[in-house]
Design a protein around this motif. Structure first.
Motif, PDB file in Angstrom:
ATOM      1  N   ARG A 226       0.852  -1.189   0.000  1.00  0.00           N
ATOM      2  CA  ARG A 226       0.000   0.000   0.000  1.00  0.00           C
ATOM      3  C   ARG A 226       0.890   1.241   0.000  1.00  0.00           C
ATOM      4  NH1 ARG A 226      -5.208  -1.441   1.043  1.00  0.00           N
ATOM      5  NH2 ARG A 226      -5.532  -3.502   2.034  1.00  0.00           N
ATOM      6  N   ILE A 227       0.472   2.287  -0.764  1.00  0.00           N
ATOM      7  CA  ILE A 227       1.220   3.538  -0.802  1.00  0.00           C
ATOM      8  C   ILE A 227       1.527   3.982   0.628  1.00  0.00           C
ATOM      9  CG2 ILE A 227       1.171   5.947  -1.516  1.00  0.00           C
ATOM     10  CD1 ILE A 227       1.368   3.987  -3.839  1.00  0.00           C
ATOM     11  N   VAL A 228       2.774   4.354   0.862  1.00  0.00           N
ATOM     12  CA  VAL A 228       3.291   4.410   2.215  1.00  0.00           C
ATOM     13  C   VAL A 228       3.098   5.744   2.936  1.00  0.00           C
ATOM     14  CG1 VAL A 228       5.623   5.211   1.615  1.00  0.00           C
ATOM     15  CG2 VAL A 228       5.305   3.682   3.572  1.00  0.00           C
ATOM     16  N   TRP A 229       2.721   6.812   2.235  1.00  0.00           N
ATOM     17  CA  TRP A 229       2.827   8.155   2.813  1.00  0.00           C
ATOM     18  C   TRP A 229       2.088   8.302   4.143  1.00  0.00           C
ATOM     19  CZ3 TRP A 229       6.881   9.478   0.728  1.00  0.00           C
ATOM     20  CH2 TRP A 229       7.094   9.455  -0.652  1.00  0.00           C
ATOM     21  N   GLU A 230       0.849   7.860   4.213  1.00  0.00           N
ATOM     22  CA  GLU A 230       0.071   8.048   5.444  1.00  0.00           C
ATOM     23  C   GLU A 230       0.690   7.296   6.618  1.00  0.00           C
ATOM     24  OE1 GLU A 230      -4.496   7.432   7.133  1.00  0.00           O
ATOM     25  OE2 GLU A 230      -4.084   7.215   4.974  1.00  0.00           O
ATOM     26  N   ALA A 231       1.104   6.065   6.370  1.00  0.00           N
ATOM     27  CA  ALA A 231       1.736   5.278   7.431  1.00  0.00           C
ATOM     28  C   ALA A 231       3.075   5.892   7.847  1.00  0.00           C
ATOM     29  CB  ALA A 231       1.936   3.839   6.959  1.00  0.00           C
ATOM     30  N   LEU A 232       3.818   6.410   6.874  1.00  0.00           N
ATOM     31  CA  LEU A 232       5.122   6.996   7.170  1.00  0.00           C
ATOM     32  C   LEU A 232       4.996   8.221   8.068  1.00  0.00           C
ATOM     33  CD1 LEU A 232       8.182   6.815   6.525  1.00  0.00           C
ATOM     34  CD2 LEU A 232       7.747   8.337   4.583  1.00  0.00           C
ATOM     35  N   GLU A 233       3.990   9.048   7.809  1.00  0.00           N
ATOM     36  CA  GLU A 233       3.786  10.243   8.630  1.00  0.00           C
ATOM     37  C   GLU A 233       3.495   9.880  10.084  1.00  0.00           C
ATOM     38  OE1 GLU A 233       4.202  13.448   8.069  1.00  0.00           O
ATOM     39  OE2 GLU A 233       4.937  13.002   6.052  1.00  0.00           O
ATOM     40  N   LYS A 234       2.861   8.729  10.301  1.00  0.00           N
ATOM     41  CA  LYS A 234       2.513   8.305  11.659  1.00  0.00           C
ATOM     42  C   LYS A 234       3.621   7.499  12.329  1.00  0.00           C
ATOM     43  CE  LYS A 234      -2.424   8.037  10.478  1.00  0.00           C
ATOM     44  NZ  LYS A 234      -3.594   7.127  10.306  1.00  0.00           N
ATOM     45  N   ALA A 235       4.625   7.103  11.568  1.00  0.00           N
ATOM     46  CA  ALA A 235       5.684   6.250  12.111  1.00  0.00           C
ATOM     47  C   ALA A 235       6.531   7.024  13.133  1.00  0.00           C
ATOM     48  CB  ALA A 235       6.574   5.743  10.977  1.00  0.00           C
ATOM     49  N   PRO A 236       7.073   6.340  14.131  1.00  0.00           N
ATOM     50  CA  PRO A 236       7.883   7.020  15.159  1.00  0.00           C
ATOM     51  C   PRO A 236       9.207   7.537  14.587  1.00  0.00           C
ATOM     52  CG  PRO A 236       7.907   4.634  15.477  1.00  0.00           C
ATOM     53  CD  PRO A 236       6.889   4.904  14.426  1.00  0.00           C
ATOM     54  N   LYS A 237       9.492   8.796  14.849  1.00  0.00           N
ATOM     55  CA  LYS A 237      10.711   9.441  14.353  1.00  0.00           C
ATOM     56  C   LYS A 237      11.759   9.374  15.458  1.00  0.00           C
ATOM     57  CE  LYS A 237       7.767  12.413  11.557  1.00  0.00           C
ATOM     58  NZ  LYS A 237       6.542  11.695  11.988  1.00  0.00           N
ATOM     59  N   THR A 238      12.385   8.245  15.568  1.00  0.00           N
ATOM     60  CA  THR A 238      13.273   7.959  16.694  1.00  0.00           C
ATOM     61  C   THR A 238      14.759   8.110  16.364  1.00  0.00           C
ATOM     62  OG1 THR A 238      13.214   5.606  16.116  1.00  0.00           O
ATOM     63  CG2 THR A 238      11.615   6.383  17.743  1.00  0.00           C
ATOM     64  N   LEU A 239      15.074   8.353  15.085  1.00  0.00           N
ATOM     65  CA  LEU A 239      16.482   8.467  14.679  1.00  0.00           C
ATOM     66  C   LEU A 239      16.877   9.948  14.581  1.00  0.00           C
ATOM     67  CD1 LEU A 239      19.109   7.123  13.718  1.00  0.00           C
ATOM     68  CD2 LEU A 239      18.190   7.224  11.379  1.00  0.00           C
ATOM     69  N   ARG A 240      17.806  10.364  15.426  1.00  0.00           N
ATOM     70  CA  ARG A 240      18.312  11.738  15.411  1.00  0.00           C
ATOM     71  C   ARG A 240      19.489  11.812  14.455  1.00  0.00           C
ATOM     72  NH1 ARG A 240      16.121  16.590  16.968  1.00  0.00           N
ATOM     73  NH2 ARG A 240      17.718  18.064  17.684  1.00  0.00           N
ATOM     74  N   ILE A 241      19.432  12.722  13.491  1.00  0.00           N
ATOM     75  CA  ILE A 241      20.517  12.827  12.505  1.00  0.00           C
ATOM     76  C   ILE A 241      21.015  14.270  12.409  1.00  0.00           C
ATOM     77  CG2 ILE A 241      19.642  10.911  11.131  1.00  0.00           C
ATOM     78  CD1 ILE A 241      18.785  13.113   9.035  1.00  0.00           C
ATOM     79  N   ARG A 242      22.227  14.410  11.938  1.00  0.00           N
ATOM     80  CA  ARG A 242      22.799  15.729  11.666  1.00  0.00           C
ATOM     81  C   ARG A 242      22.562  16.064  10.201  1.00  0.00           C
ATOM     82  NH1 ARG A 242      25.207  19.216  14.402  1.00  0.00           N
ATOM     83  NH2 ARG A 242      26.591  20.789  13.502  1.00  0.00           N
ATOM     84  N   VAL A 243      22.102  17.282   9.933  1.00  0.00           N
ATOM     85  CA  VAL A 243      21.860  17.751   8.568  1.00  0.00           C
ATOM     86  C   VAL A 243      23.172  18.304   8.021  1.00  0.00           C
ATOM     87  CG1 VAL A 243      20.595  19.391   7.136  1.00  0.00           C
ATOM     88  CG2 VAL A 243      19.441  18.251   9.050  1.00  0.00           C
ATOM     89  N   GLU A 244      23.730  17.630   7.026  1.00  0.00           N
ATOM     90  CA  GLU A 244      25.024  18.029   6.457  1.00  0.00           C
ATOM     91  C   GLU A 244      24.855  18.944   5.246  1.00  0.00           C
ATOM     92  OE1 GLU A 244      27.204  13.773   7.581  1.00  0.00           O
ATOM     93  OE2 GLU A 244      26.910  14.365   5.492  1.00  0.00           O
ATOM     94  N   ALA A 245      23.881  18.660   4.398  1.00  0.00           N
ATOM     95  CA  ALA A 245      23.671  19.459   3.180  1.00  0.00           C
ATOM     96  C   ALA A 245      22.860  20.707   3.501  1.00  0.00           C
ATOM     97  CB  ALA A 245      22.941  18.624   2.135  1.00  0.00           C
ATOM     98  N   GLU A 246      23.120  21.780   2.780  1.00  0.00           N
ATOM     99  CA  GLU A 246      22.400  23.034   2.977  1.00  0.00           C
ATOM    100  C   GLU A 246      20.895  22.805   2.821  1.00  0.00           C
ATOM    101  OE1 GLU A 246      26.484  24.246   1.295  1.00  0.00           O
ATOM    102  OE2 GLU A 246      25.088  22.562   1.144  1.00  0.00           O
ATOM    103  N   ASP A 247      20.124  23.178   3.859  1.00  0.00           N
ATOM    104  CA  ASP A 247      18.686  22.911   3.838  1.00  0.00           C
ATOM    105  C   ASP A 247      17.849  24.149   3.525  1.00  0.00           C
ATOM    106  OD1 ASP A 247      18.997  24.319   6.198  1.00  0.00           O
ATOM    107  OD2 ASP A 247      18.036  22.824   7.483  1.00  0.00           O
ATOM    108  N   ASN A 248      18.513  25.253   3.191  1.00  0.00           N
ATOM    109  CA  ASN A 248      17.829  26.526   2.939  1.00  0.00           C
ATOM    110  C   ASN A 248      18.555  27.226   1.803  1.00  0.00           C
ATOM    111  OD1 ASN A 248      16.249  28.797   3.163  1.00  0.00           O
ATOM    112  ND2 ASN A 248      16.885  29.326   5.241  1.00  0.00           N
ATOM    113  N   THR A 249      17.964  27.244   0.606  1.00  0.00           N
ATOM    114  CA  THR A 249      18.697  27.715  -0.578  1.00  0.00           C
ATOM    115  C   THR A 249      17.889  28.690  -1.425  1.00  0.00           C
ATOM    116  OG1 THR A 249      17.970  26.027  -2.187  1.00  0.00           O
ATOM    117  CG2 THR A 249      19.755  25.413  -0.683  1.00  0.00           C
TER     118      THR A 249
END
Length: 380
Positions: A226-249
């Motif tokens: 099944r298309i994953v978007w709805e389930a993905l939005e509800k999934a637990p965001k438990t992985l903390r990551i560092r943003v390396e690439a410029e996120d504002n351009t």
């Protein structure tokens, strides 16, 4: 509607992530013959093979290229991996559909283009905006607004909730290569090649939480898919990551034909912030006679002030709806080009030009220099 071709093209896919399973794998199953799939997380490859009927699965791209009886490869991996895999596939004589972008640095871009030219294989570089009905109609409407002077494109969004390597690593390039690529592709289709580029870019949100990769691997164990978007939005965001690439351009572009404009691409605009003020246009273009708006409440709206007429408004239903499935359209077109021995649109030259614009924008920001764009393409 099924494509009518004289034969089915034997296909392999590298990268069994969300875009592959949501869009390309079902399209390949419909329009081609899905022979093999590959993912560095081999369990994903195995589960994707079972879901979509691939005969083989692999954990290494080189092994699939060497062993599998395939004519075409769909490269659907992280953005920083595309160029190297294009080289590998081209050197093996495989035709290639590669998700955007073609490359995120100039060295990899040159190697990819050189390998394709030497091999003489067919390459389609996404996104295929040239087939999107709203842009085809917009290109015709541009004639009514006179000489083009300036444009604005892009609005930004919040960060994706998955894909540390795919979106946020230095090699991936960030939102310019993920989001800005759509507007830059559309603008080059509408207005022609870019002559010079300048950029401003920074990391505004240095750390975020995302859904860990194991979540999607587990999701693939559930059939039917099944298309994953709805389930993905509800999934637990438990992985903390560092943003390396410029996120504002911001990318400033001077077109070869003379107009100037800016493309906004970021992962720092809160999702939903514009919901209660109406849909803003994705692209605005202004000329000597009037203006053209693309996206938003209408698919297209344009006004020639010299004619004395009001806005001409084109609703979404008349251009096939707001959510056009370019993945399926590109798959169908690409496989048809292989069977009929035709050049895909957009081809390697167009993809290289779009990638160079984005690469040079980031280079400009890092070096405080305006950058000349070297590549060109044959307009369609």
């Amino acid at each position: 509607m099924s494509i009518m071709l004289s034969r089915k093209v034997k296909c392999g896919v590298v990268g069994c992530g969300i875009v592959a399973n949501n869009a390309y794998l079902p399209a390949i199953r419909e329009y081609g013959e899905l022979v093999a799939v590959c993912d560095s997380i081999e369990e994903r490859a195995e589960r994707s093979a079972k879901l979509w009927g691939a005969k083989e699965y692999y954990g290494r791209f080189g092994e699939m290229i060497e062993k599998s009886d395939i004519e075409a490869v769909f490269i659907l991996t992280g953005m920083g991996d595309h160029a190297k895999q294009v080289v590998e596939a081209a050197e093996a004589g495989k035709h290639i559909l590669v998700q955007k972008p073609l490359a995120t640095n100039m060295e990899d871009l040159r190697k990819a283009v050189d390998a394709v030219k030497r091999a003489g294989v067919k390459v389609l570089v996404e996104p295929g905006v040239q087939m999107f009905p709203v842009y085809v109609k917009a290109k015709e409407a541009l004639k009514s607004i006179g000489d083009i002077y300036w444009f604005r494109a892009g609005l930004g969004r919040g960060p994706p909730v998955w894909g540390a390597k795919t979106f946020f690593s230095k090699e991936a390039g960030g939102p310019l290569f993920d989001l800005g690529v759509y507007e830059i592709s559309a603008l080059t289709f509408l207005l022609g090649p870019v002559k010079r580029v300048a950029g401003l870019a920074k990391v505004s949100i240095p750390e975020i939480n995302i859904v860990p990769p194991e979540w999607f691997t587990d999701y693939l164990s559930k059939a039917p898919y099944r298309i994953v978007w709805e389930a993905l939005e509800k999934a637990p965001k438990t992985l903390r990551i560092r943003v390396e690439a410029e996120d504002n351009t911001l990318t400033l572009m001077e077109m070869e034909a003379g107009s100037l404009g800016v493309v906004v691409a970021n992962f720092v605009t809160p999702d939903g912030v514009r919901d209660d003020v109406g849909m803003l246009p994705d692209i605005e273009v202004y000329g000597s006679n009037g203006g053209l708006l693309i996206g938003g409440a209408y698919a297209l709206a344009y006004k020639d002030v010299k004619s004395g007429r009001g806005w001409v408004k084109v609703d979404w239903d008349s251009v096939g709806g707001r959510w056009w499935n370019y993945y399926a359209a590109s798959t169908k077109h690409f496989l048809g080009c292989i069977v009929k021995d035709e050049e895909p649109i957009p081809n390697i030259d167009w993809g290289a030009h779009v990638s160079e614009i984005m690469i040079k924008s980031i280079m400009s920001s890092r070096t405080n220099r305006i950058m000349e764009v070297e590549t060109r393409f044959k307009p369609y």
